[in-house]
Design a protein around this motif. Structure first.
Motif, short mmCIF file in Angstrom:
data_model
loop_
_atom_site.label_atom_id
_atom_site.label_comp_id
_atom_site.label_asym_id
_atom_site.label_seq_id
_atom_site.Cartn_x
_atom_site.Cartn_y
_atom_site.Cartn_z
N VAL A 1 4.98 5.62 -12.50
CA VAL A 1 3.94 4.62 -12.74
C VAL A 1 4.51 3.45 -13.54
N LEU A 2 5.54 3.73 -14.33
CA LEU A 2 6.15 2.67 -15.13
C LEU A 2 7.02 1.78 -14.24
N PRO A 3 7.33 0.57 -14.71
CA PRO A 3 8.08 -0.39 -13.87
C PRO A 3 9.36 0.15 -13.24
N PRO A 4 10.20 0.95 -13.93
CA PRO A 4 11.41 1.42 -13.25
C PRO A 4 11.10 2.23 -12.00
N GLY A 5 9.96 2.93 -12.00
CA GLY A 5 9.58 3.69 -10.82
C GLY A 5 9.36 2.78 -9.62
N VAL B 1 10.81 10.56 -20.26
CA VAL B 1 9.82 9.52 -20.02
C VAL B 1 8.69 10.04 -19.15
N SER B 2 9.03 10.93 -18.19
CA SER B 2 8.02 11.37 -17.22
C SER B 2 7.12 12.46 -17.76
N PHE B 3 7.68 13.39 -18.52
CA PHE B 3 6.92 14.55 -18.97
C PHE B 3 7.00 14.68 -20.49
N PRO B 4 6.42 13.71 -21.22
CA PRO B 4 6.60 13.72 -22.67
C PRO B 4 6.07 15.00 -23.33
N THR B 5 4.97 15.56 -22.79
CA THR B 5 4.42 16.76 -23.44
C THR B 5 5.38 17.93 -23.33
N GLN B 6 5.78 18.22 -22.10
CA GLN B 6 6.65 19.38 -21.92
C GLN B 6 7.99 19.19 -22.61
N MET B 7 8.48 17.93 -22.62
CA MET B 7 9.83 17.71 -23.14
C MET B 7 9.86 17.70 -24.66
N SER B 8 8.69 17.67 -25.32
CA SER B 8 8.74 17.72 -26.78
C SER B 8 8.37 19.12 -27.27
N LEU B 9 8.31 20.08 -26.34
CA LEU B 9 7.94 21.45 -26.72
C LEU B 9 9.17 22.26 -27.10
N TRP B 10 9.84 21.89 -28.18
CA TRP B 10 10.96 22.74 -28.62
C TRP B 10 10.38 23.98 -29.25
N VAL C 1 0.83 -1.20 0.00
CA VAL C 1 0.00 0.00 0.00
C VAL C 1 0.87 1.25 0.00
N LEU C 2 1.97 1.22 0.77
CA LEU C 2 2.84 2.40 0.87
C LEU C 2 3.47 2.70 -0.50
N ILE C 3 4.01 1.66 -1.15
CA ILE C 3 4.61 1.88 -2.48
C ILE C 3 3.53 2.36 -3.45
N GLY C 4 2.35 1.73 -3.36
CA GLY C 4 1.26 2.16 -4.24
C GLY C 4 0.91 3.62 -4.01
N ALA C 5 0.88 4.04 -2.73
CA ALA C 5 0.52 5.42 -2.43
C ALA C 5 1.56 6.38 -2.99
N ILE C 6 2.85 6.08 -2.78
CA ILE C 6 3.90 6.99 -3.27
C ILE C 6 3.84 7.09 -4.79
N ARG C 7 3.72 5.92 -5.45
CA ARG C 7 3.74 5.95 -6.91
C ARG C 7 2.49 6.62 -7.47
N GLU C 8 1.34 6.40 -6.80
CA GLU C 8 0.11 7.02 -7.31
C GLU C 8 0.16 8.53 -7.12
N LEU C 9 0.63 8.95 -5.94
CA LEU C 9 0.65 10.37 -5.62
C LEU C 9 1.59 11.12 -6.56
N LEU C 10 2.81 10.63 -6.72
CA LEU C 10 3.79 11.34 -7.54
C LEU C 10 3.64 11.02 -9.02
N GLY C 11 3.10 9.84 -9.33
CA GLY C 11 3.03 9.44 -10.72
C GLY C 11 1.77 9.91 -11.43
N GLN C 12 0.64 9.90 -10.70
CA GLN C 12 -0.61 10.31 -11.34
C GLN C 12 -1.19 11.56 -10.72
N GLY C 13 -0.67 11.98 -9.57
CA GLY C 13 -1.21 13.16 -8.90
C GLY C 13 -2.52 12.88 -8.19
N THR C 14 -2.82 11.62 -7.88
CA THR C 14 -4.04 11.31 -7.14
C THR C 14 -3.68 10.40 -5.98
N LEU C 15 -4.64 10.23 -5.09
CA LEU C 15 -4.48 9.27 -4.00
C LEU C 15 -5.83 8.62 -3.77
#
Lengths: 235, 344
Positions: free
Chosen positions: A188-192, B135-144, A145-159
């Motif tokens: 949100v992607l696997p490396p995250g 990878v994280s901000f594709p929109t902003q990063m393609s705004l040349w 849940v903690l990893i899900g919360a961090i990734r959702e908050l920073l990755g999608q901007g929601t919780l």
């Protein structure tokens, strides 16, 4: 099971021998489905349920199962409970069941469960075995849940987005939105998942170090615990 | 020739530079490229470089303090400054402060300090920062922005640059600012239309001039023997070969277009030549550079992102230790024969 035994089991399962952060078991579902709180919670609860059932059964059957065949027997027991949980989830939370997909049946191969069954439940009476499974399952689910919360908050901007998939209609307006648009897609992607998990492990080790510096370590007695794989230093 | 050999490393670079001197000279060699880029793309390039350099230095200092290492000697070696300058140069002009801060965190805190420190980083820090942002901000990063110039009638107002730097982007200003890069045009090309035709007038010339300015800085580095010639040469040759092949297949792009239309020259002389994350053997470096060139072309032609130098570099960074094992240098021969065999 004395009071101090129970305390020991709880501390080990939740913190000092946490399946996800210390033993690094069950990493495949941990990394794959923790894109949001609801996914982490769903898989965490499913794993907890399987763990409880498997540990209880292994404990009850520990005198009947011959040591030579114990591993196949345990895997069969775990598979039976995984099937139950999977069918229950398909019936009760079908959308979440679809989101979690292959990772629900794959709980069978989650080494965190087999490790608890093999190292603890198959050598202990029912009560400690159940309590140990509860604590380890909770420890695993909390990290999910903690990893899900961090990734959702920073990755999608929601919780708590989509919590109604698991908890029904009352949870449909729980979603919190971070101001601004979107988040870091990378998380949100696997490396995250790898990055956040690594940082959590580092944070846990840092807390342990800080605690140890503050008070001298008590002399430890070797427990009956068999640690499978560890990230810290074995003492 | 023999006196020359005494003063050079095995890879042909000049011996006797400490890393601070090396970093300072490489940073200086960025100037022509940076000036040309600012001249064509405006103030946004200047804010990029200054912001990224400041963020990288700040994060380096904070990481050193957190790790209880002496701060000033490591800051003075100039590697964090160079990372910042390279990151800033790679970003689209007028990237917002917040993105640059996140990119610098990835570059210095994650790619450099979490892997040890300078000399132990597996990946090129600036490219880690850039790739994470892409990878994280594709929109902003393609705004040349379109190459509207630093001065002149078309130049973008400083207030617009400031708004972008602060991360506010009103839609109207955004439209006025953005323009397709040559590689965007290449990606959206039709089978029969030449990519250069899809561009705004003057855009291709601007990108070519910037690439030539980076080439100037790179030739200075080669002249001072600060970088190994094998790395840029093998990358550019393999890129040119593949670009020629792709032109035969799809009649679009072309050798000159691909070498000058994106980050190829900048990457070849300033990113690929990073001695820490590159392969270290002489023969391995030829393969390493060629791999980067080939991957860049393949990702440009078939991938989802406009430019690919960063991804190609990171992938080959991963392969570098293996290349050093698979393609070892031949054992040294007689000392007399060694000077000539250096050029293989």
């Amino acid at each position: 099971m004395t009071h101090s035994d129970a305390r020991d089991i709880a501390i080990k399962g939740l913190w000092s021998n946490n399946p996800a952060l210390v033993q690094l078991l069950g990493l495949c579902p941990l990394l794959a489905v923790t894109g949001s709180v609801v996914n982490g919670l769903g898989l965490g609860l499913a794993t907890l349920g399987v763990m409880l059932g498997a540990s209880a059964s292994a404990s009850v059957l520990r005198h009947q199962v011959r040591p030579e065949v114990r591993l196949p027997a345990f895997v069969l027991i775990i598979a039976a409970f995984v099937t139950c949980v999977e069918l229950a989830m398909a019936a009760l939370a079908y959308e979440l069941y679809q989101v979690l997909g292959i990772f629900l049946p794959l709980i069978v191969t989650n080494c965190a469960i087999l490790a608890r069954v093999e190292a603890f439940a198959s050598r202990q009476p029912l009560a400690p075995a159940l309590f140990d499974a509860l604590m380890n399952g909770l420890g695993f689910a909390l990290v999910l849940v903690l990893i899900g919360a961090i990734r959702e908050l920073l990755g999608q901007g929601t919780l708590f987005a989509g919590m109604e998939l698991l908890l029904g209609d009352p949870a449909s307006d729980w979603t919190l939105y971070l101001p601004g648009d979107g988040g870091m897609l990378f998380l949100v992607l696997p490396p995250g998942a790898f990055l956040v998990t690594g940082l959590l492990i580092a944070a846990k080790n840092a807390i342990d170090d800080a605690v140890k510096r503050r008070r001298p370590a008590p002399t430890k007695t070797p427990g009956d615990e068999r640690r499978v794989r560890v990230t810290g230093v074995v003492r | 020739m023999s006196h020359l050999h005494r003063h050079t490393n095995a890879d042909g670079t000049d011996r006797g530079h400490d890393s601070a001197t090396l970093m300072r000279r490489v940073t200086l060699a960025c100037l022509p490229g940076l000036l040309a880029q600012s001249w064509f793309f405006g103030l946004g390039v200047v804010t990029n470089v200054i912001t990224a350099a400041a963020c990288c230095l700040l994060i380096e200092a904070m990481m050193l303090a957190a790790r209880r290492r002496p701060v000033s000697p490591t800051i003075a070696d100039g590697s964090a400054l160079l990372t910042g300058v390279l990151l800033g140069a790679a970003l689209p002009a007028g990237t917002s402060l917040w993105l640059i801060l996140i990119g610098s965190l990835a570059a210095v805190a994650v790619a450099k300090h979490l892997y040890g420190v300078l000399g132990q980083n597996l990946f090129n820090p600036a490219m880690v920062g850039y790739a994470l942002l892409l990878v994280s901000f594709p929109t902003q990063m393609s705004l040349w922005p379109a190459p509207s110039g630093l001065f002149g009638p078309d130049a973008v107002e400083p207030s617009t640059w400031l708004a972008r730097w602060l991360g506010q982007h009103p839609p109207a200003a955004l439209d006025a600012l953005s323009g397709a890069t040559p590689l965007d045009a290449f990606r959206h090309r039709n089978a029969d239309a030449d990519a250069a035709l899809l561009l705004a007038p003057g855009a291709m010339e601007a990108w070519q001039s910037v690439a030539l300015a980076w080439l100037g800085g790179g030739l200075y580095l080669l002249h001072r023997r600060l970088i190994d010639w094998r790395l840029p040469l093998s990358m550019l040759v393999s890129m040119a070969l593949l670009a020629w092949l792709f032109e035969l297949l799809s009649a679009s792009g072309g050798v000159g277009f691909h070498l000058l239309g994106g980050a190829a020259i900048f990457g070849a002389f300033f990113i690929v030549t990073d001695p820490v994350s590159a392969a270290s053997g002489r023969r391995a470096r030829l393969v390493y550079g060629a791999g980067i060139g080939a991957l860049t072309m393949i990702i440009r032609a078939y991938g989802g992102y406009p430019d690919a130098v960063a991804f190609a570099v990171l992938l080959m960074n991963l392969a570098a230790p293996l290349l050093d094992q698979l393609v070892p240098d031949r054992p040294p021969r007689q000392p007399a024969a060694m000077v000539s065999s250096d050029d293989d």
